[in-house]
Design an enzyme around this catalytic site. Structure first.
Site, PDB file in Angstrom:
ATOM      1  N   HIS A  19     -13.485 -38.916 -41.016  1.00 25.44           N
ATOM      2  CA  HIS A  19     -13.478 -38.780 -39.795  1.00 25.44           C
ATOM      3  C   HIS A  19     -14.661 -39.318 -38.855  1.00 25.44           C
ATOM      4  O   HIS A  19     -14.676 -39.181 -37.784  1.00 25.44           O
ATOM      5  CB  HIS A  19     -13.525 -37.142 -39.531  1.00 25.44           C
ATOM      6  CG  HIS A  19     -14.884 -36.617 -39.904  1.00 25.44           C
ATOM      7  ND1 HIS A  19     -15.129 -36.422 -41.166  1.00 25.44           N
ATOM      8  CD2 HIS A  19     -15.696 -36.437 -39.187  1.00 25.44           C
ATOM      9  CE1 HIS A  19     -16.390 -35.781 -41.204  1.00 25.44           C
ATOM     10  NE2 HIS A  19     -16.871 -35.909 -39.875  1.00 25.44           N
TER      11      HIS A  19
HETATM   12  C1  UD1 Z   1     -17.965 -33.326 -35.299  1.00 35.13           C
HETATM   13  C2  UD1 Z   1     -19.414 -33.554 -35.559  1.00 35.13           C
HETATM   14  C3  UD1 Z   1     -19.724 -34.157 -36.981  1.00 35.13           C
HETATM   15  C4  UD1 Z   1     -18.930 -33.250 -37.939  1.00 35.13           C
HETATM   16  C5  UD1 Z   1     -17.343 -33.054 -37.721  1.00 35.13           C
HETATM   17  C6  UD1 Z   1     -16.775 -32.398 -38.562  1.00 35.13           C
HETATM   18  C7  UD1 Z   1     -20.863 -34.154 -33.854  1.00 35.13           C
HETATM   19  C8  UD1 Z   1     -21.525 -35.325 -33.074  1.00 35.13           C
HETATM   20  N1  UD1 Z   1     -19.880 -34.543 -34.596  1.00 35.13           N
HETATM   21  O1  UD1 Z   1     -17.364 -34.533 -35.230  1.00 35.13           O
HETATM   22  O2  UD1 Z   1     -20.902 -34.397 -37.399  1.00 35.13           O
HETATM   23  O3  UD1 Z   1     -18.801 -34.026 -39.206  1.00 35.13           O
HETATM   24  O4  UD1 Z   1     -17.524 -32.660 -36.483  1.00 35.13           O
HETATM   25  O5  UD1 Z   1     -15.391 -32.042 -38.429  1.00 35.13           O
HETATM   26  O6  UD1 Z   1     -21.077 -33.065 -33.364  1.00 35.13           O
HETATM   27  N2  UD1 Z   1     -10.631 -31.815 -31.842  1.00 35.13           N
HETATM   28  C9  UD1 Z   1      -9.617 -31.144 -32.074  1.00 35.13           C
HETATM   29  N3  UD1 Z   1      -9.672 -29.955 -32.566  1.00 35.13           N
HETATM   30  C10 UD1 Z   1     -10.730 -29.342 -32.911  1.00 35.13           C
HETATM   31  C11 UD1 Z   1     -12.023 -29.904 -32.827  1.00 35.13           C
HETATM   32  C12 UD1 Z   1     -11.849 -31.449 -32.362  1.00 35.13           C
HETATM   33  O7  UD1 Z   1      -8.463 -31.733 -31.556  1.00 35.13           O
HETATM   34  O8  UD1 Z   1     -10.618 -28.136 -33.400  1.00 35.13           O
HETATM   35  C13 UD1 Z   1     -10.609 -33.234 -31.415  1.00 35.13           C
HETATM   36  C14 UD1 Z   1     -11.509 -33.149 -30.222  1.00 35.13           C
HETATM   37  O9  UD1 Z   1     -10.851 -33.093 -29.162  1.00 35.13           O
HETATM   38  C15 UD1 Z   1     -11.940 -34.799 -30.349  1.00 35.13           C
HETATM   39  C16 UD1 Z   1     -12.010 -35.050 -31.931  1.00 35.13           C
HETATM   40  O10 UD1 Z   1     -11.109 -34.171 -32.396  1.00 35.13           O
HETATM   41  O11 UD1 Z   1     -11.003 -35.590 -29.768  1.00 35.13           O
HETATM   42  C17 UD1 Z   1     -13.297 -35.106 -32.165  1.00 35.13           C
HETATM   43  O12 UD1 Z   1     -14.097 -33.816 -32.157  1.00 35.13           O
HETATM   44  P1  UD1 Z   1     -15.595 -33.657 -31.796  1.00 35.13           P
HETATM   45  O13 UD1 Z   1     -15.989 -31.998 -31.728  1.00 35.13           O
HETATM   46  O14 UD1 Z   1     -16.083 -34.423 -30.606  1.00 35.13           O
HETATM   47  O15 UD1 Z   1     -16.124 -34.526 -33.125  1.00 35.13           O
HETATM   48  P2  UD1 Z   1     -16.014 -34.636 -34.562  1.00 35.13           P
HETATM   49  O16 UD1 Z   1     -15.272 -35.836 -34.909  1.00 35.13           O
HETATM   50  O17 UD1 Z   1     -14.995 -33.365 -34.903  1.00 35.13           O
END
Ligand code: UD1
Length: 366
Positions: free
Chosen positions: A208
């Site tokens: 991820h």
């Molecule tokens: C975040 C953390 C990362 C951790 C990871 C574990 C930061 C900078 N990054 O990254 O360190 O390893 O979590 O998962 O804080 N999304 C969903 N549903 C959710 C959560 C996220 O659809 O429940 C989508 C968001 O809308 C976004 C993408 O996934 O488009 C990324 O989510 P985001 O929280 O920005 O960062 P992660 O890549 O999950």
């Protein structure tokens, strides 16, 4: 006198770090512990299900920030958490964990309000400032009052950055507390059978990191490598929302789903996931926490990254940094029984939360 403690839950990797602390503190009469969920992760399979597995209650405060750019996410968390501290409940101690955006955001809010802040999992450094997590680690450690570390390399990093010894305490690795807390349930779960897999006859994949999944060319190289290696060993891939979005956006999703030995699943909760990991032949990942869990369980971990903030998993454990071009050769090594066995680092023993409880109690007595 009872002291208010806030624990920041935010994103999936944080939940297994706050759960043991919550359970260790909840019945103590000298403190009142509250969970603040920022809402950085919000899907049921990224949040609620894991809370339930870890026997955590509903968060006491939910900030509901959701996704967004980094600045949007950090800004929204800061405003919402500041409101709690100013108008609803000011804590005597804030505990932030790990390295996600919410960690750095809440640490900044509390420090500026002169609230004492502890960082659990302090001192980890990848040396790679292109990772958002590395920025969060640097920012958080720079401003926290107490730096609770998992390993000697973390202590060294902090000392090299000029942090005084008095702030640094090696507490151990709290993730192992969650594993031990739930080990009976994990042993009883038998997740492999639910996916038609046999113990030791499959690998688990998670990917991820933005550096791996956001760029279409890099992502294609990685998924081609997975398809290729699934011909040697069945692979089960729990796909993070970020990765799923990128696969769909780049039109890789349709084809990627069509390989017999590659089982694609949604993210799953903690207990079934650890049940899958525990009986796997190998893990292919870019996660931080999984590098540690595989070292603890003595399972080969092939980390698809150029660096790691958890070098002890390489020097003492079962982890290796693997370039996409080396993946096939590394899988072959595992299958030939040639992978290194590791040892459990000191204080990765399931008792970190107890040690922290004593530290906090002593802090409040002073
Ligand atoms: C975040 C953390 C990362 C951790 C990871 C574990 C930061 C900078 N990054 O990254 O360190 O390893 O979590 O998962 O804080 N999304 C969903 N549903 C959710 C959560 C996220 O659809 O429940 C989508 C968001 O809308 C976004 C993408 O996934 O488009 C990324 O989510 P985001 O929280 O920005 O960062 P992660 O890549 O999950």
């Amino acid at each position: 006198m009872s002291h208010n403690i806030h624990l920041i839950a935010a994103a999936r990797p944080n939940f297994m770090k706050i759960a043991p602390l919550y359970h260790a503190l909840v019945n103590e009469d000298w403190c009142k512990v509250s969970i603040i969920h920022t809402g950085q992760h919000y899907d049921a399979n990224m949040s609620d299900d894991i809370f339930a597995d870890l026997m955590l209650p509903e968060p006491h405060f939910h900030l509901g920030v959701g996704g967004g750019t980094h600045a949007e996410q950090v800004g929204k968390v800061m405003m919402a958490y500041e409101d709690i501290c100013l108008n609803i409940e000011r804590p005597d101690l804030l505990i932030v964990v790990g390295d996600v955006n919410s960690t750095a955001a809440c640490a900044q809010v509390a420090t500026k309000l002169h609230i004492k802040v502890a960082h659990l999992e302090a001192g980890l450094r990848s040396g790679d400032r292109s990772m958002p997590e590395e920025i969060n680690r640097l920012v958080t450690d720079a401003i926290c009052d107490y730096l609770w570390t998992p390993s000697p390399d973390a202590d060294e990093n902090l000392k090299n950055e000029g942090h005084p010894d008095s702030r640094i305490i090696r507490v151990g690795n709290i993730m192992m507390d969650s594993y031990e807390l739930l080990s009976d349930k994990i042993n009883a779960e038998n997740a492999p059978a639910k996916y038609g897999l046999e113990n030791q006859d499959y690998g688990v994949v998670t990917l991820h990191r933005p550096a791996n999944v956001d760029d279409p060319i890099i992502l294609k190289t990685l998924i081609d490598g997975l398809v290729e290696n699934s011909k040697k060993l069945k692979l089960i891939f729990a796909i993070h929302p970020r990765t799923r979005k990128s696969l769909e956006l780049n039109n890789y999703w349709q084809d990627f789903q069509s390989h017999e030995n590659l089982i694609l699943i949604e993210p799953i909760s903690y207990v079934p996931f650890m049940s899958l990991v525990k009986s796997a032949k190998l893990i292919i990942t870019d996660s931080g926490g999984i590098q540690e869990e595989t070292t603890y369980l003595d399972i080969p971990c092939l980390t698809l990254r150029d660096n790691t903030e958890r070098p002890i998993t390489i020097t003492e454990g079962t982890n290796r940094l693997v370039k996409p071009s080396e993946l096939s050769e590394c899988v072959d090594q595992v299958l030939a029984g040639k992978w290194v066995h590791g040892t459990k680092p000191k204080n990765w023993d399931g008792h970190t939360a107890e040690r922290i409880k004593d530290i906090i109690n002593n802090l409040f007595k002073k």
